[in-house]
Design an enzyme around this catalytic site. Structure first.
Site, PDB file in Angstrom:
ATOM      1  N   ASN A   3       0.815  -1.220   0.000  1.00 41.50           N
ATOM      2  CA  ASN A   3       0.000   0.000   0.000  1.00 41.50           C
ATOM      3  C   ASN A   3       0.843   1.263   0.000  1.00 41.50           C
ATOM      4  O   ASN A   3       0.351   2.356   0.239  1.00 41.50           O
ATOM      5  CB  ASN A   3      -0.947   0.009   1.209  1.00 41.50           C
ATOM      6  CG  ASN A   3      -0.195   0.043   2.534  1.00 41.50           C
ATOM      7  OD1 ASN A   3       1.031  -0.007   2.559  1.00 41.50           O
ATOM      8  ND2 ASN A   3      -0.933   0.131   3.631  1.00 41.50           N
ATOM      9  N   ARG A  63      14.229  25.997  -2.484  1.00 39.45           N
ATOM     10  CA  ARG A  63      13.862  27.128  -3.335  1.00 39.45           C
ATOM     11  C   ARG A  63      12.506  27.723  -2.960  1.00 39.45           C
ATOM     12  O   ARG A  63      12.200  28.852  -3.354  1.00 39.45           O
ATOM     13  CB  ARG A  63      13.853  26.708  -4.807  1.00 39.45           C
ATOM     14  CG  ARG A  63      15.257  26.519  -5.381  1.00 39.45           C
ATOM     15  CD  ARG A  63      15.217  26.238  -6.870  1.00 39.45           C
ATOM     16  NE  ARG A  63      16.538  26.211  -7.452  1.00 39.45           N
ATOM     17  CZ  ARG A  63      17.195  27.265  -7.925  1.00 39.45           C
ATOM     18  NH1 ARG A  63      16.630  28.455  -7.866  1.00 39.45           N
ATOM     19  NH2 ARG A  63      18.403  27.144  -8.437  1.00 39.45           N
ATOM     20  N   HIS A 115      19.604  27.415  -0.516  1.00 36.51           N
ATOM     21  CA  HIS A 115      19.423  28.271  -1.695  1.00 36.51           C
ATOM     22  C   HIS A 115      19.494  29.747  -1.331  1.00 36.51           C
ATOM     23  O   HIS A 115      19.979  30.574  -2.116  1.00 36.51           O
ATOM     24  CB  HIS A 115      18.088  27.951  -2.369  1.00 36.51           C
ATOM     25  CG  HIS A 115      17.781  28.815  -3.552  1.00 36.51           C
ATOM     26  ND1 HIS A 115      18.574  28.847  -4.676  1.00 36.51           N
ATOM     27  CD2 HIS A 115      16.773  29.702  -3.768  1.00 36.51           C
ATOM     28  CE1 HIS A 115      18.073  29.701  -5.540  1.00 36.51           C
ATOM     29  NE2 HIS A 115      16.979  30.234  -5.019  1.00 36.51           N
ATOM     30  N   ASP A 130      23.246  35.535 -12.846  1.00 36.81           N
ATOM     31  CA  ASP A 130      22.335  36.676 -12.717  1.00 36.81           C
ATOM     32  C   ASP A 130      22.774  37.495 -11.514  1.00 36.81           C
ATOM     33  O   ASP A 130      23.690  37.125 -10.767  1.00 36.81           O
ATOM     34  CB  ASP A 130      20.872  36.225 -12.601  1.00 36.81           C
ATOM     35  CG  ASP A 130      20.657  35.245 -11.461  1.00 36.81           C
ATOM     36  OD1 ASP A 130      21.254  35.428 -10.381  1.00 36.81           O
ATOM     37  OD2 ASP A 130      19.892  34.283 -11.649  1.00 36.81           O
ATOM     38  N   LYS A 184      20.133  40.002 -16.792  1.00 37.22           N
ATOM     39  CA  LYS A 184      18.954  39.379 -17.399  1.00 37.22           C
ATOM     40  C   LYS A 184      17.757  40.301 -17.266  1.00 37.22           C
ATOM     41  O   LYS A 184      17.569  40.949 -16.242  1.00 37.22           O
ATOM     42  CB  LYS A 184      18.656  38.034 -16.736  1.00 37.22           C
ATOM     43  CG  LYS A 184      19.681  36.947 -17.067  1.00 37.22           C
ATOM     44  CD  LYS A 184      19.274  35.634 -16.437  1.00 37.22           C
ATOM     45  CE  LYS A 184      20.237  34.535 -16.826  1.00 37.22           C
ATOM     46  NZ  LYS A 184      19.881  33.254 -16.197  1.00 37.22           N
ATOM     47  N   ARG A 238      13.366  40.692 -18.333  1.00 43.87           N
ATOM     48  CA  ARG A 238      12.149  40.037 -18.799  1.00 43.87           C
ATOM     49  C   ARG A 238      11.512  40.904 -19.878  1.00 43.87           C
ATOM     50  O   ARG A 238      11.256  42.078 -19.674  1.00 43.87           O
ATOM     51  CB  ARG A 238      11.172  39.808 -17.646  1.00 43.87           C
ATOM     52  CG  ARG A 238      11.575  38.630 -16.783  1.00 43.87           C
ATOM     53  CD  ARG A 238      10.656  38.434 -15.585  1.00 43.87           C
ATOM     54  NE  ARG A 238      10.938  37.165 -14.941  1.00 43.87           N
ATOM     55  CZ  ARG A 238      11.943  36.942 -14.105  1.00 43.87           C
ATOM     56  NH1 ARG A 238      12.760  37.943 -13.816  1.00 43.87           N
ATOM     57  NH2 ARG A 238      12.140  35.762 -13.567  1.00 43.87           N
ATOM     58  N   ASP A 259      27.289  28.693  -9.663  1.00 40.86           N
ATOM     59  CA  ASP A 259      25.886  28.669  -9.247  1.00 40.86           C
ATOM     60  C   ASP A 259      25.752  27.744  -8.047  1.00 40.86           C
ATOM     61  O   ASP A 259      26.651  26.937  -7.770  1.00 40.86           O
ATOM     62  CB  ASP A 259      25.000  28.188 -10.390  1.00 40.86           C
ATOM     63  CG  ASP A 259      23.581  28.726 -10.301  1.00 40.86           C
ATOM     64  OD1 ASP A 259      23.186  29.171  -9.200  1.00 40.86           O
ATOM     65  OD2 ASP A 259      22.870  28.701 -11.315  1.00 40.86           O
ATOM     66  N   GLY A 275      18.705  24.822 -18.155  1.00 41.19           N
ATOM     67  CA  GLY A 275      18.355  25.838 -19.137  1.00 41.19           C
ATOM     68  C   GLY A 275      19.041  27.172 -18.882  1.00 41.19           C
ATOM     69  O   GLY A 275      19.606  27.788 -19.794  1.00 41.19           O
TER      70      GLY A 275
END
Length: 314
Positions: A38, A97, A131, A171, A194, A196, A221, A228
């Site tokens: 289960n 995050r 993060h 960034d 960066k 938008r 990072d 991506g």
């Protein structure tokens, strides 16, 4: 180490558990995990842990939700087996995050994870590179955050000629964290700007602050998930005249088609740590792994004997 320490490796990363135990000088505590039809879990501690200092190692990787439940059940089992102190060792913290309410009617799930661990019976937390800084403040119990930058910088200095390199933040948000790498490596910094555009809410690289032309770019990072953002940054710095581009990240989540993207990208190499296991199918020549086992082992020994953990950051 004395016989009052116990290290329990949950299911997520047995290889890292084995390395940590080797450095600490103890055998992993025997456990049994049963998955019923289960889908319920049963965790049994198969050794006496009464009045011991118990460390449960469980990182956040697929399946994430099952791993969280297994960790909570293991902590609860140790608590009711009368372990004197329980430390949850979580190299990659789940939902890190989800650290703020940036949309209406959502959960700040990193805070929820902190509450769940405390409720299950954890007395303290040991993790690596949250993060964002505020995650450490979500805990009402002691929470030690190890930093991978010293290890990764040592790895780079031993394996790279850094004489003509520049560190690149993908960034503006990464600019502060990259400072620690720059100080240790003595390298200049560039930041990808960066913006938008339109209504698709996707950030695009439009400019670079600093100079990468004629230099080898090293993107820094805290984690690589789908890849991506990293691929976009790599292609952008190459268009700005960089001689080559590599990347270094603490947590190699490498979800979805990320490995395929990396293998066909302009990226020369990606250095990650083993806070998350790297399965055989993702081990390509471009990906290098720097182990954090000794650092976690040193932190566990420091916590056990009551010495400073912060000294490991130097």
């Amino acid at each position: 180490m004395d016989d009052t320490i116990r290290i329990i490796g949950a299911s997520s990363h047995p290889e890292l558990t084995a390395k940590i135990c080797d450095y600490v000088g103890v055998e992993p505590t025997r456990t049994e995990v049963v998955r019923f039809s289960n889908e319920n879990l049963l965790v049994k501690i198969e050794e006496n842990v009464r009045e011991t200092d118990a460390f449960v190692i469980q990182t956040s990787n697929s399946p994430v939700s099952e791993g969280i439940i297994e960790l909570l059940i293991t902590i609860d089992a140790l608590k009711h087996a009368s372990a004197k102190r329980i430390t949850a060792v979580i190299p990659y913290f789940p939902y890190a995050r989800s650290d703020k309410k940036d949309q209406p009617r959502i959960s700040i799930t990193a805070r929820l994870m902190a509450d769940l661990l405390e409720t299950a019976g954890a007395d303290r937390i040991l993790s690596m590179d949250f993060h964002s800084p505020q995650v450490q403040g979500f805990f009402r119990i002691p929470a030690d955050q190890l930093k991978a930058a010293p290890l990764l910088c040592d790895y780079l200095m031993q394996n790279r000629d850094l004489s003509n390199h520049v560190l690149v933040a993908g960034d503006v948000g990464e600019a502060k964290e990259i400072g620690g790498y720059a100080n240790r490596l003595g390298l200049p910094i560039a930041i990808v700007d960066k913006r938008r555009e339109g209504n698709d809410d996707k950030a695009r690289a439009v400019a670079i602050i600093g100079d990468v032309a004629g230099k080898h770019a090293l993107i820094v990072d805290d984690e690589v998930a789908s890849g991506g953002t990293l691929m976009e940054a790599a292609e952008f710095v190459m268009r700005q005249g960089a001689l080559s581009v590599e990347a270094v990240a603490v947590h190699g989540v490498l979800s979805g088609q990320s490995v395929e993207r990396i293998s066909t990208s302009a990226l020369k190499s990606l250095v990650i740590t083993d806070t998350i296991p790297l399965p055989k199918e993702k081990r390509i020549d471009k990906i290098e792994v720097c182990s954090v086992a000794r650092l976690f082992a040193d932190a566990i020994k420091s916590i056990h004997i009551g010495s400073s953990v912060s000294s490991l950051f130097l």
